[in-house]
Scaffold this motif. Sequence first.
Motif, mmCIF file in Angstrom:
data_model
loop_
_atom_site.group_PDB
_atom_site.id
_atom_site.type_symbol
_atom_site.label_atom_id
_atom_site.label_comp_id
_atom_site.label_asym_id
_atom_site.label_seq_id
_atom_site.Cartn_x
_atom_site.Cartn_y
_atom_site.Cartn_z
ATOM 1 N N PHE A 21 24.569 -26.221 3.550
ATOM 2 C CA PHE A 21 24.796 -25.972 4.897
ATOM 3 C C PHE A 21 25.421 -24.647 5.332
ATOM 4 C CE2 PHE A 21 25.193 -30.417 4.538
ATOM 5 C CZ PHE A 21 24.105 -30.847 5.271
ATOM 6 N N TYR A 22 25.355 -23.815 3.862
ATOM 7 C CA TYR A 22 26.017 -22.474 4.228
ATOM 8 C C TYR A 22 24.994 -21.496 3.724
ATOM 9 C CZ TYR A 22 30.538 -24.362 5.362
ATOM 10 O OH TYR A 22 31.703 -25.154 6.016
ATOM 11 N N CYS A 23 23.614 -21.707 4.246
ATOM 12 C CA CYS A 23 22.574 -20.958 3.792
ATOM 13 C C CYS A 23 22.510 -19.404 3.801
ATOM 14 C CB CYS A 23 21.149 -21.351 4.349
ATOM 15 S SG CYS A 23 21.034 -21.209 6.078
ATOM 16 N N GLU A 24 23.343 -18.790 4.744
ATOM 17 C CA GLU A 24 23.765 -17.373 5.134
ATOM 18 C C GLU A 24 24.258 -16.932 3.842
ATOM 19 O OE1 GLU A 24 26.568 -19.751 7.351
ATOM 20 O OE2 GLU A 24 24.483 -19.628 7.317
ATOM 21 N N GLU A 25 25.692 -17.612 3.549
ATOM 22 C CA GLU A 25 26.402 -17.101 2.556
ATOM 23 C C GLU A 25 25.680 -17.351 1.181
ATOM 24 O OE1 GLU A 25 30.703 -17.737 2.657
ATOM 25 O OE2 GLU A 25 30.563 -18.652 4.744
ATOM 26 N N ASN A 26 25.119 -18.217 1.027
ATOM 27 C CA ASN A 26 24.220 -18.504 -0.219
ATOM 28 C C ASN A 26 23.209 -17.442 -0.551
ATOM 29 O OD1 ASN A 26 25.449 -21.047 -0.637
ATOM 30 N ND2 ASN A 26 23.618 -22.193 0.630
ATOM 31 N N VAL A 27 22.690 -16.978 0.503
ATOM 32 C CA VAL A 27 21.664 -15.785 0.275
ATOM 33 C C VAL A 27 22.478 -14.479 0.047
ATOM 34 C CG1 VAL A 27 19.784 -14.470 1.475
ATOM 35 C CG2 VAL A 27 19.650 -17.227 1.462
ATOM 36 N N TYR A 28 23.372 -14.463 0.815
ATOM 37 C CA TYR A 28 24.086 -13.117 0.444
ATOM 38 C C TYR A 28 24.315 -13.107 -0.853
ATOM 39 C CZ TYR A 28 28.073 -9.732 1.189
ATOM 40 O OH TYR A 28 28.824 -8.604 1.212
ATOM 41 N N LEU A 29 24.966 -13.951 -1.534
ATOM 42 C CA LEU A 29 25.345 -13.970 -3.136
ATOM 43 C C LEU A 29 24.212 -14.143 -3.819
ATOM 44 C CD1 LEU A 29 28.091 -16.791 -2.992
ATOM 45 C CD2 LEU A 29 28.512 -14.201 -2.922
ATOM 46 N N LEU A 30 23.084 -14.704 -3.344
ATOM 47 C CA LEU A 30 21.848 -14.814 -4.275
ATOM 48 C C LEU A 30 21.356 -13.249 -4.325
ATOM 49 C CD1 LEU A 30 18.979 -16.015 -5.268
ATOM 50 C CD2 LEU A 30 18.213 -16.059 -2.886
ATOM 51 N N CYS A 31 21.147 -12.558 -3.035
ATOM 52 C CA CYS A 31 20.702 -11.013 -3.197
ATOM 53 C C CYS A 31 21.930 -10.206 -4.211
ATOM 54 C CB CYS A 31 20.733 -10.696 -1.989
ATOM 55 S SG CYS A 31 19.397 -11.085 -0.573
ATOM 56 N N LYS A 32 23.011 -10.390 -3.969
ATOM 57 C CA LYS A 32 23.888 -9.422 -4.854
ATOM 58 C C LYS A 32 23.679 -9.949 -6.368
ATOM 59 C CE LYS A 32 26.933 -7.536 -1.755
ATOM 60 N NZ LYS A 32 27.439 -6.120 -2.115
ATOM 61 N N THR A 33 23.417 -11.466 -6.617
ATOM 62 C CA THR A 33 23.172 -11.708 -8.128
ATOM 63 C C THR A 33 21.747 -11.027 -8.658
ATOM 64 O OG1 THR A 33 24.509 -13.749 -7.950
ATOM 65 C CG2 THR A 33 22.806 -13.630 -9.722
ATOM 66 N N LEU A 34 20.893 -10.966 -7.638
ATOM 67 C CA LEU A 34 19.471 -10.566 -8.184
ATOM 68 C C LEU A 34 19.624 -8.955 -8.705
ATOM 69 C CD1 LEU A 34 17.121 -12.399 -5.835
ATOM 70 C CD2 LEU A 34 17.380 -12.937 -8.117
ATOM 71 N N CYS A 35 20.476 -8.439 -7.605
ATOM 72 C CA CYS A 35 20.858 -6.774 -8.183
ATOM 73 C C CYS A 35 21.555 -6.578 -9.199
ATOM 74 C CB CYS A 35 21.547 -6.180 -6.675
ATOM 75 S SG CYS A 35 20.440 -6.438 -5.369
ATOM 76 N N GLU A 36 22.441 -7.533 -9.276
ATOM 77 C CA GLU A 36 23.242 -7.555 -10.769
ATOM 78 C C GLU A 36 22.554 -7.834 -12.064
ATOM 79 O OE1 GLU A 36 26.543 -10.078 -9.752
ATOM 80 O OE2 GLU A 36 27.376 -8.819 -8.270
ATOM 81 N N ASN A 37 21.684 -8.863 -11.963
ATOM 82 C CA ASN A 37 20.903 -8.937 -13.222
ATOM 83 C C ASN A 37 19.636 -8.396 -13.514
ATOM 84 O OD1 ASN A 37 19.168 -10.286 -11.610
ATOM 85 N ND2 ASN A 37 20.142 -12.527 -12.139
ATOM 86 N N GLY A 38 19.358 -7.305 -12.497
ATOM 87 C CA GLY A 38 18.155 -6.462 -12.798
ATOM 88 C C GLY A 38 16.954 -7.125 -12.228
ATOM 89 N N VAL A 39 16.968 -8.169 -11.781
ATOM 90 C CA VAL A 39 15.875 -8.857 -11.291
ATOM 91 C C VAL A 39 15.297 -8.016 -9.825
ATOM 92 C CG1 VAL A 39 14.726 -10.818 -10.122
ATOM 93 C CG2 VAL A 39 16.005 -11.143 -12.141
ATOM 94 N N ALA A 40 16.253 -7.776 -9.228
ATOM 95 C CA ALA A 40 16.068 -6.898 -7.866
ATOM 96 C C ALA A 40 16.589 -5.186 -8.301
ATOM 97 C CB ALA A 40 16.522 -7.355 -6.855
ATOM 98 N N ASP A 41 15.950 -4.548 -7.513
ATOM 99 C CA ASP A 41 16.839 -3.071 -7.586
ATOM 100 C C ASP A 41 18.248 -3.022 -7.386
ATOM 101 O OD1 ASP A 41 15.963 -0.010 -7.572
ATOM 102 O OD2 ASP A 41 17.294 -0.436 -5.624
ATOM 103 N N ALA A 42 18.853 -2.185 -7.965
ATOM 104 C CA ALA A 42 20.522 -2.262 -7.904
ATOM 105 C C ALA A 42 20.866 -1.938 -6.671
ATOM 106 C CB ALA A 42 20.930 -1.401 -9.235
ATOM 107 N N THR A 43 20.156 -1.291 -5.627
ATOM 108 C CA THR A 43 20.713 -0.787 -4.308
ATOM 109 C C THR A 43 20.135 -2.054 -3.495
ATOM 110 O OG1 THR A 43 18.682 0.304 -4.120
ATOM 111 C CG2 THR A 43 20.529 1.346 -5.073
ATOM 112 N N ALA A 44 19.418 -2.952 -3.826
ATOM 113 C CA ALA A 44 18.454 -4.145 -3.020
ATOM 114 C C ALA A 44 17.652 -3.424 -2.152
ATOM 115 C CB ALA A 44 19.913 -4.636 -2.230
ATOM 116 N N SER A 45 16.916 -2.516 -2.483
ATOM 117 C CA SER A 45 16.183 -1.690 -1.543
ATOM 118 C C SER A 45 14.822 -2.660 -1.459
ATOM 119 C CB SER A 45 15.692 -0.302 -2.274
ATOM 120 O OG SER A 45 15.061 -0.359 -3.434
#
Length: 221
Positions: A21-45
């Motif tokens: 029930f906190y999907c907005e915060e889950n996605v916030y952290l998900l995006c941060k993690t994808l950037c940190e682990n190299g799956v996404a661009d480091a700047t989240a572009s």
Amino acid sequence: MSSVISELPAMDATRFQHTPFYCEENVYLLCKTLCENGVADATASDLFVVFISNEKKQVPLWHQKASTRADGIVLWDYHVICVQRKKESDSEPLVWDLDSTLPFPSPLPSYVADTIQPSFQLFPEYQRFFRVVHAPLFFKHFASDRRHMKEPDGSWTAQPPPHQPIVSQDGVLHNLSEYIAMSSADTLASLDPETLREAISQKLGVLVSHTQLQDLFTKLP
């Protein structure tokens, strides 16, 4: 990068923090993690946060873990997902939905077909709208002190996440309501490049209908 992409379908959603029930915060952290682990661009572009809602605050979505039905349908007041679009790749955009029973991540076309089910005839008031916000802007501006999850007596409607509430970079404590406010009158009339370029550079991104969503990701600058 190709080796990372080939591993994506096997990724385990339980590796990411998830509070029901906190999907907005889950996605916030998900995006941060994808950037940190190299799956996404480091700047989240290459990441976009997508809020799904409507004026009625009742949006039907299929294949959701919270459902008790075989088809997985849930009527959310709003939902939030992440869409990853890599400019240098010919592959389809990927949807990261921590609340979905579909593959994690899922190609956008199959996610739309299975979760949005655009061919399913809905009453007009249940049509879904999508607010697409570029993740770097979301990181900068989004804030939630979780007030929307409290009863009048101050008790929680659902247990909050263990981390501290998200505060925007300029000190705003809560603006979730701005992201989930949606009206058909506010959807983009045109997906021309100039309109999209201007809209996606705004704090609240761009609002589109379900018929525009996939087209939007093919035309983003």
